[in-house]
Design an enzyme around this catalytic site. Structure first.
Site, short mmCIF file in Angstrom:
data_model
loop_
_atom_site.label_atom_id
_atom_site.label_comp_id
_atom_site.label_asym_id
_atom_site.label_seq_id
_atom_site.Cartn_x
_atom_site.Cartn_y
_atom_site.Cartn_z
N GLY A 131 11.03 -61.45 28.18
CA GLY A 131 10.92 -62.86 28.56
C GLY A 131 10.93 -63.73 27.32
N THR A 158 16.10 -68.42 38.75
CA THR A 158 16.00 -69.55 39.67
C THR A 158 17.35 -69.82 40.35
OG1 THR A 158 14.26 -70.50 38.31
CG2 THR A 158 15.42 -72.01 39.76
N GLU A 360 10.96 -72.08 30.45
CA GLU A 360 11.61 -72.79 29.30
C GLU A 360 10.77 -72.70 28.04
OE1 GLU A 360 14.47 -73.41 30.45
OE2 GLU A 360 13.82 -73.54 32.52
#
Ligand SMILES: Cc1cc2nc3c(=O)[nH]c(=O)nc-3n(C[C@H](O)[C@H](O)[C@H](O)COP(=O)(O)OP(=O)(O)OC[C@H]3O[C@@H](n4cnc5c(N)ncnc54)[C@H](O)[C@@H]3O)c2cc1C
Lengths: 382, 85
Positions: A131, A158, A360
């Site tokens: 990640g 997403t 983000e």
């Protein structure tokens, strides 16, 4: 630095607000419960130009400046973070990055489709085992006679459930490299991913790439520059969208809290007349205002194409996402038991806000970036 | 934008780098700032935006070659080439 909105920006904000009031806010809790946003909503966003907000008119976009785009993210985010996250991955991470680094052919092919929402885009970087440590991804590319073969798994993506175009970041002979991958590529399958804490209608998926053959022209950016060029640009764009979206969540929490405090009685008084409630509201409004100035400042610098815009965007995202968490928690508290129930939006804002601190670039990643910049020289930050 | 180029790209580039890397960090114009580990993950992006803005150039896909960016001298050569000088 002039942070006042122009007349055009004000008018756009009114337009976004009225869209959100009628088309989004009344339905957002249902979307959250059902775990998806309907295609009709996506078509409306496309028809309004909200999916190609910053793209040039030549590609069918609305050519908005970054401050206006920030307002769009704030207003959409104030009602439905799942819808805002579609805008984030589709417009900020993908369309704006194609505009910046795509070849002429890639732009001509994709931007008109993305501008109207005729095609939806998603961004595949994260994996089950990587990640924050983006360089640790395991998805591979191999060079073939006429293109590339991709293998690997992308997780937490997403709108993977509906997207037609994926940016896939992979590791190979020449280092980390990005590719444009179409949904109907043989070997590509998407598994819906359920059970997420917040942005529950954002249709997460896991993308499996099993010997996916990609034509040579779908290389996105330079080989070996995937991280510096494509991922960094995309995440910088995405951070701005998430910063403004977080601001939207917080403002909605504050507005709902004030409304509730004016109507709910306890110990013979309205909540608003209790001093401790006044303190809560004063703290909330100050925090929201500070985040709003940071977001506006980031937008202003982005419009000027100032190199400091990148760290200022990180600062805005860091502050706004943490602030949204604090405010959402305070708003739950102020609403008491009602704040814990899914008949109102507060519990959803509380869950959605947590996600903002993870996507983000997590809070910890922003802390590292901001601290390193400050240690090298405070002048880029203050 | 003629002024910055007249001032010499080297001076402007160094000023920016020192601001990002730290005023107290010493490195020569010919040293590889990437190899020295002086720059963080956002730096490449900031650098591109800075070069475009300060020298009124467009950094394109094909310009992304580490050789163009690894040192102050290389960046100056790159700018002058982009400016056709
Ligand atoms: C709702 C949702 C939507 C998402 N959508 C997308 C998407 O569209 N595309 C995509 O590619 N990804 C997506 N992601 C994934 C997201 O980008 C990652 O979750 C994020 O990058 C963090 O990675 P991780 O979850 O693997 O946590 P890790 O990187 O394993 O980190 C775990 C914890 O350790 C901390 N940490 C990690 N490294 C350090 C360090 N050096 N110092 C201090 N602390 C550290 C982190 O901040 C975090 O708190 C999504 C995630 C969520 C929850």
């Amino acid at each position: 630095m002039n942070l006042a909105l122009t007349d055009t920006q004000q008018a756009l904000r009114e337009e976004f607000r009225s869209f959100v009031q009628t088309e989004l806010l009344p339905y957002a809790n249902d979307y959250d419960k059902q775990g998806f946003i309907p295609m009709e909503l996506i078509q409306k966003l496309g028809a309004r130009g909200y999916l190609g907000a910053t793209l040039p008119e030549a590609y069918g976009g609305r050519n908005m400046d970054q401050v206006s785009y920030g307002l769009l993210n704030e207003e959409i985010g104030s009602a439905c973070s799942s819808t805002r996250s579609l805008i984030t991955v589709h417009s900020s991470l993908t369309a704006e990055t194609i505009l910046r680094w795509g070849t002429r052919e890639q732009k001509d092919k994709w931007l008109p489709l993305l501008a109207t929402g005729a095609s939806l885009a998603a961004f595949g970087l994260s994996e089950p085992d990587a990640g924050s440590d983006t360089a640790g991804i395991k998805t591979t590319y191999q060079v073939t006679a006429d293109g590339y073969t991709l293998n690997g798994v992308k997780k937490w993506i997403t709108f993977a459930q509906t997207a037609h175009l994926f940016v896939i970041v992979a590791q190979g002979e020449q280092g980390i490299t990005a590719f444009l991958v179409e949904r109907d590529t043989p070997g590509l399958t998407v598994k819906p991913l359920e059970g997420i804490l917040g942005t529950r209608a954002s249709m997460l998926g896991e993308i499996h790439l099993d010997d996916c053959h990609i034509p040579a022209e779908n290389l996105f950016g330079r080989k070996g520059w995937g991280l510096q060029q494509i991922v960094n640009t995309a995440l910088d764009n995405g951070r701005y969208s998430v910063a403004c979206g977080s601001l939207g969540i917080a403002r909605a929490c504050l507005e709902d809290s004030i409304r509730y405090a004016k109507n709910r009685r306890s110990f013979g008084q309205l909540l608003k007349d209790h001093q401790l409630i006044k303190q809560k509201i004063a703290n909330m409004v100050t925090e929201v205002k500070a985040a709003s100035l940071l977001c506006r400042n980031a937008g202003y610098l982005r419009d000027k194409k100032d190199p400091d815009s990148i760290i200022q965007t990180s600062l805005a995202k860091y502050h706004a996402s943490r602030m949204a968490n604090n405010i959402a928690a305070e708003a739950v508290q102020l609403h008491g038991a009602l704040g814990c129930h899914d008949s109102i939006s507060i519990q959803r804002y509380f869950r959605d806000a947590k996600v903002m601190e993870i996507i983000e670039g997590s809070t910890e990643i922003q802390q590292i970036l901001i601290a390193d910049h400050s240690i090298a020289g405070l002048s880029t930050i203050l | 934008m003629e002024t910055p180029t007249q001032a010499g790209p080297r001076v402007i580039i160094r000023e920016f780098l020192q601001k990002r890397i730290g005023q107290d960090v010493q490195f020569a114009d010919t040293e590889d700032i990437f190899q020295l580990g002086l720059v963080n993950s956002l730096f490449a992006l900031e650098l591109v935006v800075f070069l475009e803005k300060s020298f009124d150039i467009a950094v394109e896909n094909e310009d992304l070659n580490l050789d163009n960016f690894r040192s102050v001298s290389n960046m100056e050569t790159f700018i002058l080439k982009k400016k056709g000088k």
